[in-house]
Design an enzyme around this catalytic site. Sequence first.
Site, PDB file in Angstrom:
ATOM      1  N   ARG A 222       0.799  -1.196   0.010  1.00 59.51           N
ATOM      2  CA  ARG A 222       0.141  -0.091  -0.013  1.00 59.51           C
ATOM      3  C   ARG A 222       0.947   1.181   0.009  1.00 59.51           C
ATOM      4  NH1 ARG A 222      -4.640   2.138   3.969  1.00 59.51           N
ATOM      5  NH2 ARG A 222      -3.282   3.133   5.197  1.00 59.51           N
TER       6      ARG A 222
ATOM      7  N   THR B  90      -0.752   7.601  -0.735  1.00 62.41           N
ATOM      8  CA  THR B  90      -2.124   7.573  -1.488  1.00 62.41           C
ATOM      9  C   THR B  90      -3.046   6.406  -1.012  1.00 62.41           C
ATOM     10  OG1 THR B  90      -1.201   5.972  -3.277  1.00 62.41           O
ATOM     11  CG2 THR B  90      -0.891   8.423  -3.690  1.00 62.41           C
TER      12      THR B  90
ATOM     13  N   ASP C 226       0.433  -0.004  12.476  1.00 61.03           N
ATOM     14  CA  ASP C 226       0.816  -0.698  11.284  1.00 61.03           C
ATOM     15  C   ASP C 226       0.955  -2.140  11.975  1.00 61.03           C
ATOM     16  OD1 ASP C 226       2.653  -2.136   9.588  1.00 61.03           O
ATOM     17  OD2 ASP C 226       2.601  -0.134   8.290  1.00 61.03           O
TER      18      ASP C 226
ATOM     19  N   ASP D 208       4.529  -3.716  10.837  1.00 59.90           N
ATOM     20  CA  ASP D 208       5.665  -3.300  11.598  1.00 59.90           C
ATOM     21  C   ASP D 208       5.783  -3.920  12.895  1.00 59.90           C
ATOM     22  OD1 ASP D 208       6.727  -1.933   9.596  1.00 59.90           O
ATOM     23  OD2 ASP D 208       6.054   0.214  10.277  1.00 59.90           O
TER      24      ASP D 208
HETATM   25  C1  PRP Z   1      -1.341  -3.356   5.245  1.00 58.31           C
HETATM   26  C2  PRP Z   1      -2.161  -4.770   5.252  1.00 58.31           C
HETATM   27  C3  PRP Z   1      -2.856  -4.617   4.230  1.00 58.31           C
HETATM   28  C4  PRP Z   1      -3.017  -3.259   3.733  1.00 58.31           C
HETATM   29  C5  PRP Z   1      -4.490  -2.806   4.269  1.00 58.31           C
HETATM   30  O1  PRP Z   1      -0.048  -3.735   4.253  1.00 58.31           O
HETATM   31  O2  PRP Z   1      -1.335  -5.573   5.743  1.00 58.31           O
HETATM   32  O3  PRP Z   1      -2.272  -5.405   3.290  1.00 58.31           O
HETATM   33  O4  PRP Z   1      -2.015  -2.486   4.460  1.00 58.31           O
HETATM   34  O5  PRP Z   1      -4.990  -1.545   3.772  1.00 58.31           O
HETATM   35  P1  PRP Z   1      -5.823  -1.359   2.612  1.00 58.31           P
HETATM   36  O6  PRP Z   1      -7.073  -2.064   2.784  1.00 58.31           O
HETATM   37  O7  PRP Z   1      -5.923   0.022   2.437  1.00 58.31           O
HETATM   38  O8  PRP Z   1      -5.139  -1.753   1.006  1.00 58.31           O
HETATM   39  P2  PRP Z   1       1.145  -2.771   3.849  1.00 58.31           P
HETATM   40  O9  PRP Z   1       1.242  -2.573   2.377  1.00 58.31           O
HETATM   41  O10 PRP Z   1       1.104  -1.600   4.688  1.00 58.31           O
HETATM   42  O11 PRP Z   1       2.314  -3.654   3.922  1.00 58.31           O
HETATM   43  P3  PRP Z   1       3.027  -4.499   5.114  1.00 58.31           P
HETATM   44  O12 PRP Z   1       1.935  -5.934   5.093  1.00 58.31           O
HETATM   45  O13 PRP Z   1       4.377  -4.740   4.723  1.00 58.31           O
HETATM   46  O14 PRP Z   1       3.018  -3.956   6.563  1.00 58.31           O
HETATM   47  N1  URA Z   2      -2.340  -1.221   7.334  1.00 58.04           N
HETATM   48  C1  URA Z   2      -2.149  -1.280   8.634  1.00 58.04           C
HETATM   49  O1  URA Z   2      -1.530  -2.012   9.280  1.00 58.04           O
HETATM   50  N2  URA Z   2      -2.987  -0.778   9.449  1.00 58.04           N
HETATM   51  C2  URA Z   2      -4.108   0.137   9.137  1.00 58.04           C
HETATM   52  O2  URA Z   2      -4.569   0.742   9.783  1.00 58.04           O
HETATM   53  C3  URA Z   2      -4.106   0.285   7.698  1.00 58.04           C
HETATM   54  C4  URA Z   2      -3.438  -0.491   6.717  1.00 58.04           C
END
Ligand code: PRP
Ligand code: URA
Length: 217
Positions: A110, A114, A208, A211
């Site tokens: 993500r 944006t 997050d 993280d």
């Molecule tokens: C996070 C989460 C989802 C996404 C959710 O991943 O694990 O995949 O955001 O958000 P959305 O519904 O608005 O798409 P991220 O891309 O931040 O990466 P990560 O898994 O490396 O933390």
């Molecule tokens: N991804 C996350 O890990 N947390 C949020 O709240 C949204 C996207």
Amino acid sequence: MASKEWPNVTVLRRTPHLRHIMSILRSVDTEPPKFAATADLIARLVVAAALEHVEYEDLKVTTPTGTTYDGTRPAKQICGVSILRAGESMEHILREWMPSVVIGKVLIQRDEETALPKFVFDKLPSKICNCQVILLDPMLATGGSAMKAIEVLHSHGVPLANIVFCNIIASPEGIDTLTKRFPEVKVVTAEVDDHLNEKKYIIPGLGDYGDRYFGTI
Ligand code: PRP
Ligand code: URA
């Protein structure tokens, strides 16, 4: 418990015990090792609930007493697909419940500015079109990442009705968008939160997930 508002969405029963475990997960004071251990407990519950939505066939087994037990086994191969990175944290739980599972991965990130999802790669079993798929990602915010992953699965021939999206925290906006676009896909989650903030983070949420689980804060 099936949701009244969204027929294909199952939300875990909101008991005081579940809320206690979710309080530990969500608290800003919970450090990554405790976060990961608590996340695994909740993942066990949602993965078990997701496995109630795949098709089973009858199987008789003989017990050491020489008598038979009327059991079941999955009617089709089950494939877990994790949305990297955070979804990978749920893979070992699916393997615990269903050792015969095969695993695929999609990397969707993500955009931090944006909130739009960017597809990077997939590595999926060649016969995934014949599988029942449990799609793993603990966070459903805008729904963009999950919907992109569903598009990828569908483009590999997976029928939408054979996909169960297994999640831990969802926003109402994300569930609305996903279920309107893909009404055949089943969703299982532990809790549905209040709303998304201006940065498209889930509120109250937990920050997050990736993280915190992987200690990259
Ligand atoms: C996070 C989460 C989802 C996404 C959710 O991943 O694990 O995949 O955001 O958000 P959305 O519904 O608005 O798409 P991220 O891309 O931040 O990466 P990560 O898994 O490396 O933390
Ligand atoms: N991804 C996350 O890990 N947390 C949020 O709240 C949204 C996207």
